[in-house]
Design a protein around this motif. Structure first.
Motif, PDB file in Angstrom:
ATOM      1  N   ALA A 288      -4.276  -3.486   4.218  1.00  0.00           N
ATOM      2  CA  ALA A 288      -4.279  -3.513   2.753  1.00  0.00           C
ATOM      3  C   ALA A 288      -5.298  -2.544   2.174  1.00  0.00           C
ATOM      4  O   ALA A 288      -5.465  -2.486   0.957  1.00  0.00           O
ATOM      5  N   GLN A 289      -5.971  -1.792   3.031  1.00  0.00           N
ATOM      6  CA  GLN A 289      -7.045  -0.913   2.564  1.00  0.00           C
ATOM      7  C   GLN A 289      -6.602   0.535   2.368  1.00  0.00           C
ATOM      8  O   GLN A 289      -7.390   1.364   1.923  1.00  0.00           O
ATOM      9  N   THR A 290      -5.373   0.851   2.710  1.00  0.00           N
ATOM     10  CA  THR A 290      -4.885   2.218   2.525  1.00  0.00           C
ATOM     11  C   THR A 290      -4.798   2.535   1.043  1.00  0.00           C
ATOM     12  O   THR A 290      -4.182   1.796   0.277  1.00  0.00           O
ATOM     13  N   GLU A 291      -5.400   3.615   0.619  1.00  0.00           N
ATOM     14  CA  GLU A 291      -5.465   3.971  -0.802  1.00  0.00           C
ATOM     15  C   GLU A 291      -4.196   4.726  -1.201  1.00  0.00           C
ATOM     16  O   GLU A 291      -4.170   5.954  -1.314  1.00  0.00           O
ATOM     17  N   VAL A 292      -3.143   3.969  -1.440  1.00  0.00           N
ATOM     18  CA  VAL A 292      -1.860   4.575  -1.784  1.00  0.00           C
ATOM     19  C   VAL A 292      -1.825   4.925  -3.266  1.00  0.00           C
ATOM     20  O   VAL A 292      -2.609   4.410  -4.062  1.00  0.00           O
TER      21      VAL A 292
END
Length: 632
Positions: A288-292
């Motif tokens: 959930a930490q991927t900066e999309v």
């Protein structure tokens, strides 16, 4: 999937790739001219007496040859171009009597062909002109050929495909010649010939100094080093970039059709992905930490994912990337979750324990099925060659000492390296943390029916717990879709990284649908992704032709190197949108709501490392009140 699109022409995706090939051809022209100049300089170093004698004997022949070439070269070129224009005109004229051809496009092709014939005929009487007269003539022919090639790409004539490449070749040759004369290379070459062979002027020849020679050689070496170290890796790294897609679509009807089919398929899958998000899938917080953000490509998402992995490693010592990058951790995870894999003999992080097992196998070779596979836990990159099959004959004392044990020692010491990817540096920093180890595994029991005599393998892309499609890379990238159809592609010979996108039917794998094999494939892929709690993952699965319900997982990929062309933007969008909803709900991003709001993923409340999750021990696996629910 539309199998009856009527477009049976291989889509030659030429625009950007062939522009680069043109510049390559132009560069080769310059290199050849340099080589010729160098050869002439070497000839000039021959002693004057020898050279003068040769000049007297060869000069008359050379002068005659020059006169012949002055007439023959332009005549030959114009004959070739004249013939091409005749063929183009004939191809365009097929619109008058061949069905399913576009009349307007065909008529336009006829007009360009007649224009080319007119220009060629008005120049037939010319002798070889000088650069001032020659350049406009060549560039005009090149422009006409480019117009013809562009029109032919969207024409359904009987011999369109050959004519596209023929006209494009004429255009490329013409532009290269234009540059040749523009740089006055012909004049310089003629002067060099006269200087070398005319003995009366040889005394005036100015030889390059040692300093100039050294500088020239140095520049040449630097140029080749630059090409080898920068240009070639760059091209290999970005060969699958989605930026090529638009040029393919606008230069190829088949590519246009492939994009339409991919978009239509995506619309049918959106409800299934949303249903998985609402009712089955839960997300491990590690992913959930991927900066999309909106509009990212798959390639960029992979890179941002790895950047997030590195940040979490630094901030909290999170090592969830080991679910793929440590092959042994992956196998232990799959085995613990009762996900089918080929039978394990053992996993070893101590070489002495590994050697004991290998000696045990050697002492009782008939107790095992071969080949047995030795897999380096830390060598998951394809270029690392960390997996090797070993047969019964390899387990004799002699063969073990000669081959197997040295190979184990080599791989144990080898450090994993990810090369030729936009995210190489980030990935290599993660890989550097892996400890060496080795797994020993039985072979997959299924019949080996792939072209290379390997198990039948399908690479399944799973998005939010929904298997999206499966690619059979060993069968020219046939793609199995969830609507029980196939999408067919074919590697272009000479450029294996490019597909032709015509949907030409290939029946070799039809039995997979008829026999219900893919149902079990989709099920095991989704089970694996849901157990991990990963938003997007590629899962490689072996299929047993004799047992439809017993596929097995081979490996995973968190950053797939496969090119999915027009499916890729849709996969990226499906990856991004639930995260965008989650971030809007959390207040970490401010953006207007789209017309179609995707549900946010339910995030597991757990601090357990991804690869250490076990059934029933991790909060948030499955549905429950303990979930951090932020569903819209």
């Amino acid at each position: 999937l539309s199998e009856g699109s009527g477009d049976r022409r291989p889509a030659r995706m030429v625009f950007l790739k062939d522009v680069s090939e043109f510049f390559l051809a132009t560069r080769l022209w310059c290199i050849r001219m340099f080589e010729i100049t160098l050869l002439l300089w070497l000839i000039s170093q021959i002693p004057i007496k020898v050279r003068t004698k040769a000049a007297f004997s060869l000069a008359p022949m050379l002068k005659k040859g020059e006169k012949v070439l002055m007439v023959a070269i332009p005549l030959l070129l114009r004959t070739i171009i004249f013939g091409v224009h005749v063929l183009v005109t004939y191809e365009g004229a097929t619109c008058f009597y061949v069905k399913d051809t576009q009349f307007t496009t065909g008529l336009s092709i006829v007009v360009t062909g007649l224009l080319g014939l007119f220009v060629t005929l008005t120049q037939v009487q010319e002798s070889l002109p000088d650069a001032k007269e020659w350049k406009p003539s060549i560039i005009l022919q090149s422009v006409i050929a480019l117009m013809q090639s562009s029109l032919l790409m969207s024409y359904k004539g009987p011999d369109m495909i050959n004519m596209v490449w023929l006209t494009f070749g004429v255009a490329q040759m013409g532009i290269a010649l234009w540059i040749f004369f523009l740089l006055k290379l012909d004049v310089n070459a003629k002067k060099a010939l006269n200087a070398v062979w005319n003995s009366t002027s040889m005394l005036d020849w100015k030889f390059p100094s040692k300093r100039t020679t050294i500088a020239t050689v140095t520049v040449l070496l630097l140029f080749f080093y630059w090409k080898q170290e920068l240009v070639a890796p760059w091209d290999n790294t970005y060969k699958n970039h989605e930026g090529y897609n638009w040029s393919f679509v606008w230069t190829s009807p088949s590519a246009w059709d492939a994009q339409k089919r991919a978009n239509a398929y995506f619309k049918t899958q959106i409800p299934h992905i949303k249903n998985s998000l609402r009712n089955r899938f839960t997300l491990h917080p590690y992913f959930a930490q991927t900066e999309v953000r909106e509009g990212l490509s798959m390639e960029k998402l992979y890179h941002l994912r790895l950047v997030a992995f590195e940040k979490q490693l630094i901030s909290s010592n999170a090592t969830g990337f080991m679910i793929e990058k440590d092959k042994c951790a992956m196998l232990e995870f799959l085995e613990a979750h009762d996900i089918g894999i080929p039978k394990m003999i053992g996993i070893y992080h101590n070489k002495e324990e590994l050697y004991k097992t290998l000696n045990k196998i050697s002492a009782s070779p008939t107790s095992y099925k071969y080949p047995l596979f030795l897999k380096g836990c830390h060598l998951t990159q394809g270029g690392d060659s960390g997996t090797k099959p070993w047969f019964a004959k390899d387990f004799t004392n002699t063969q073990m000492n000669r081959k197997m044990l040295p190979w184990v020692e080599e791989k144990w010491q080898q450090r994993p390296v990810d090369s030729n990817r936009p995210w190489t540096d980030t990935m290599n920093r993660l890989l550097a943390l892996l400890k060496p180890g080795m797994a020993v595994q039985w072979p997959f029991p299924g019949v080996r029916i792939s072209p290379d005599h390997t198990p039948l393998e399908v690479k399944v892309e799973v998005i939010w717990g929904r298997a999206y499609f499966g690619m059979f890379a060993d069968f020219h990238d046939i793609i199995a879709l969830r609507d029980n159809t196939f999408e067919f592609t074919e590697r272009r010979e000479g450029h294996p990284e490019l597909w032709s996108l015509e949907n030409k039917k290939d029946e070799r794998l039809a039995w997979l649908i008829d026999g219900g094999y893919m149902d079990a494939v989709w099920a095991i892929a989704e089970k694996t992704a849901c157990a991990i709690g990963i938003d997007s993952v590629r899962i490689d699965i072996f299929i047993d032709p004799e047992h439809p319900n017993e596929p097995m997982v081979n490996e995973l990929s968190l950053s797939s190197g496969h090119h999915y062309f027009y499916h890729a933007p849709n996969l990226a969008n499906a990856w991004i949108q639930p995260h965008m909803t989650r971030m809007r709900n959390e207040g970490t991003v401010k953006s207007s709501l789209p017309n179609d709001v995707w549900p946010a993923p339910r995030v597991r409340q757990t601090t357990t490392q991804v690869h250490l999750q076990r059934p029933g021990t991790t909060k948030g696996e499955g549905r429950g009140n303990h979930l951090q629910s932020i569903v819209r």
